[in-house]
Scaffold this motif. Structure first.
Motif, PDB file in Angstrom:
ATOM      1  N   THR A   1      -4.812   9.129  -1.525  1.00 19.26           N
ATOM      2  CA  THR A   1      -5.807   9.599  -0.570  1.00 19.26           C
ATOM      3  C   THR A   1      -6.972  10.341  -1.217  1.00 19.26           C
ATOM      4  O   THR A   1      -7.982  10.570  -0.573  1.00 19.26           O
ATOM      5  CB  THR A   1      -5.147  10.532   0.466  1.00 19.26           C
ATOM      6  OG1 THR A   1      -4.495  11.602  -0.233  1.00 19.26           O
ATOM      7  CG2 THR A   1      -4.146   9.783   1.338  1.00 19.26           C
TER       8      THR A   1
ATOM      9  N   THR B   1      -1.418  11.610  -4.211  1.00 16.83           N
ATOM     10  CA  THR B   1      -0.696  10.793  -3.251  1.00 16.83           C
ATOM     11  C   THR B   1      -0.224  11.683  -2.113  1.00 16.83           C
ATOM     12  O   THR B   1       0.066  12.865  -2.297  1.00 16.83           O
ATOM     13  CB  THR B   1       0.502  10.081  -3.903  1.00 16.83           C
ATOM     14  OG1 THR B   1       1.365  11.060  -4.475  1.00 16.83           O
ATOM     15  CG2 THR B   1       0.050   9.099  -4.974  1.00 16.83           C
TER      16      THR B   1
ATOM     17  N   SER C   1      -6.146   5.398   3.292  1.00 17.91           N
ATOM     18  CA  SER C   1      -5.779   5.472   1.882  1.00 17.91           C
ATOM     19  C   SER C   1      -6.645   4.502   1.096  1.00 17.91           C
ATOM     20  O   SER C   1      -7.473   3.792   1.662  1.00 17.91           O
ATOM     21  CB  SER C   1      -4.297   5.141   1.701  1.00 17.91           C
ATOM     22  OG  SER C   1      -4.028   3.812   2.115  1.00 17.91           O
TER      23      SER C   1
ATOM     24  N   VAL D   1       0.881   7.217  -0.291  1.00 22.75           N
ATOM     25  CA  VAL D   1      -0.348   6.449  -0.506  1.00 22.75           C
ATOM     26  C   VAL D   1      -1.366   7.336  -1.215  1.00 22.75           C
ATOM     27  O   VAL D   1      -1.288   8.562  -1.160  1.00 22.75           O
ATOM     28  CB  VAL D   1      -0.949   5.927   0.825  1.00 22.75           C
ATOM     29  CG1 VAL D   1      -0.051   4.876   1.459  1.00 22.75           C
ATOM     30  CG2 VAL D   1      -1.200   7.067   1.799  1.00 22.75           C
TER      31      VAL D   1
ATOM     32  N   THR E   1     -10.397  10.002   1.260  1.00 19.80           N
ATOM     33  CA  THR E   1     -10.486   9.168   2.449  1.00 19.80           C
ATOM     34  C   THR E   1     -10.770  10.055   3.648  1.00 19.80           C
ATOM     35  O   THR E   1     -10.314  11.191   3.727  1.00 19.80           O
ATOM     36  CB  THR E   1      -9.185   8.386   2.684  1.00 19.80           C
ATOM     37  OG1 THR E   1      -8.095   9.298   2.701  1.00 19.80           O
ATOM     38  CG2 THR E   1      -8.965   7.343   1.604  1.00 19.80           C
TER      39      THR E   1
ATOM     40  N   TRP F   1       0.812  -1.210   0.000  1.00 19.20           N
ATOM     41  CA  TRP F   1       0.000   0.000   0.000  1.00 19.20           C
ATOM     42  C   TRP F   1       0.845   1.259   0.000  1.00 19.20           C
ATOM     43  O   TRP F   1       0.411   2.270  -0.477  1.00 19.20           O
ATOM     44  CB  TRP F   1      -0.936   0.000   1.209  1.00 19.20           C
ATOM     45  CG  TRP F   1      -2.036  -0.997   1.042  1.00 19.20           C
ATOM     46  CD1 TRP F   1      -2.028  -2.295   1.465  1.00 19.20           C
ATOM     47  CD2 TRP F   1      -3.280  -0.804   0.405  1.00 19.20           C
ATOM     48  NE1 TRP F   1      -3.194  -2.908   1.114  1.00 19.20           N
ATOM     49  CE2 TRP F   1      -3.996  -1.997   0.472  1.00 19.20           C
ATOM     50  CE3 TRP F   1      -3.873   0.265  -0.234  1.00 19.20           C
ATOM     51  CZ2 TRP F   1      -5.261  -2.142  -0.049  1.00 19.20           C
ATOM     52  CZ3 TRP F   1      -5.134   0.102  -0.740  1.00 19.20           C
ATOM     53  CH2 TRP F   1      -5.810  -1.082  -0.643  1.00 19.20           C
TER      54      TRP F   1
END
Length: 188
Positions: free
Chosen positions: A54, A42, A144, A52, A76, A1
């Motif tokens: 988002t 990211t 994420s 990650v 997220t 991830w």
């Protein structure tokens, strides 16, 4: 991830270490006179060099006049996703109850369908055949998600971006903006 692991539309896999906003895919769909743009943001994980995903934004425009037909912004939030459709409808789903506003399928407009797949997954389907799946991840230090577009055969030869040129040939998926073909093992 961490350090998003990407798979192009033709199946080439690579690790993308970028931090910021990127065009995952742009696709012209002549049959429906539309251009679809999928972007992702990211975010760095605290105290690491990993990033990650988002946030994501998806827009579908009319090719003939560039008018925006529909847009979705996904981000997220602790415990789930926030989904904004056409800048007006906010649908927030708890990751453990991601049946968006209590139903399994939501048709917010004539162009878009949101579907609950499982506790951590949902997909967005469009009238032009594109489907984009999202999988929530709370195992990282910040919430994420993974993003997985699925394109119909009618998009073949008409895509570009981090997910490559969809044409059944993964050897041409790493094309830079200036048209230079990068080798699959390139550090760029």
């Amino acid at each position: 991830w961490g350090d998003p692991h990407l798979t192009t539309l033709d199946g080439a896999q690579y690790t993308f270490n970028g931090y910021g906003e990127y065009r995952m895919m742009s696709a012209d769909h002549v049959e429906s006179d539309t251009r679809t743009v999928v972007q992702a943001r990211t975010t760095p994980l605290p105290n690491t060099t990993a990033t990650v995903m988002t946030h994501a934004a998806i827009g579908i425009y009319k090719l003939s006049n560039s008018v925006l037909l529909t847009s979705i912004f996904v981000s997220t939030v602790p415990g789930g996703f926030s989904i904004i459709v056409d800048n007006t409808r906010n649908v927030t789903g708890d990751v453990y109850n991601l049946n968006i506003t209590g139903i399994d399928v939501l048709d917010p407009n004539e162009y878009t369908t949101l579907a609950h797949i499982s506790e951590r997954d949902f997909s967005i389907s469009y009238f032009n055949g594109l489907r984009v799946g999202f999988t929530y991840n709370n195992a990282t230090r910040i919430p994420s998600f993974a993003i997985a577009p699925a394109v119909p055969p009618t998009f073949s030869g008409n895509t570009n971006g981090l997910l490559g040129v969809f044409n059944g040939n993964s050897s041409d998926d790493f094309l830079s903006r200036d048209g230079t073909l990068l080798p699959a093992n390139s550090p760029e």
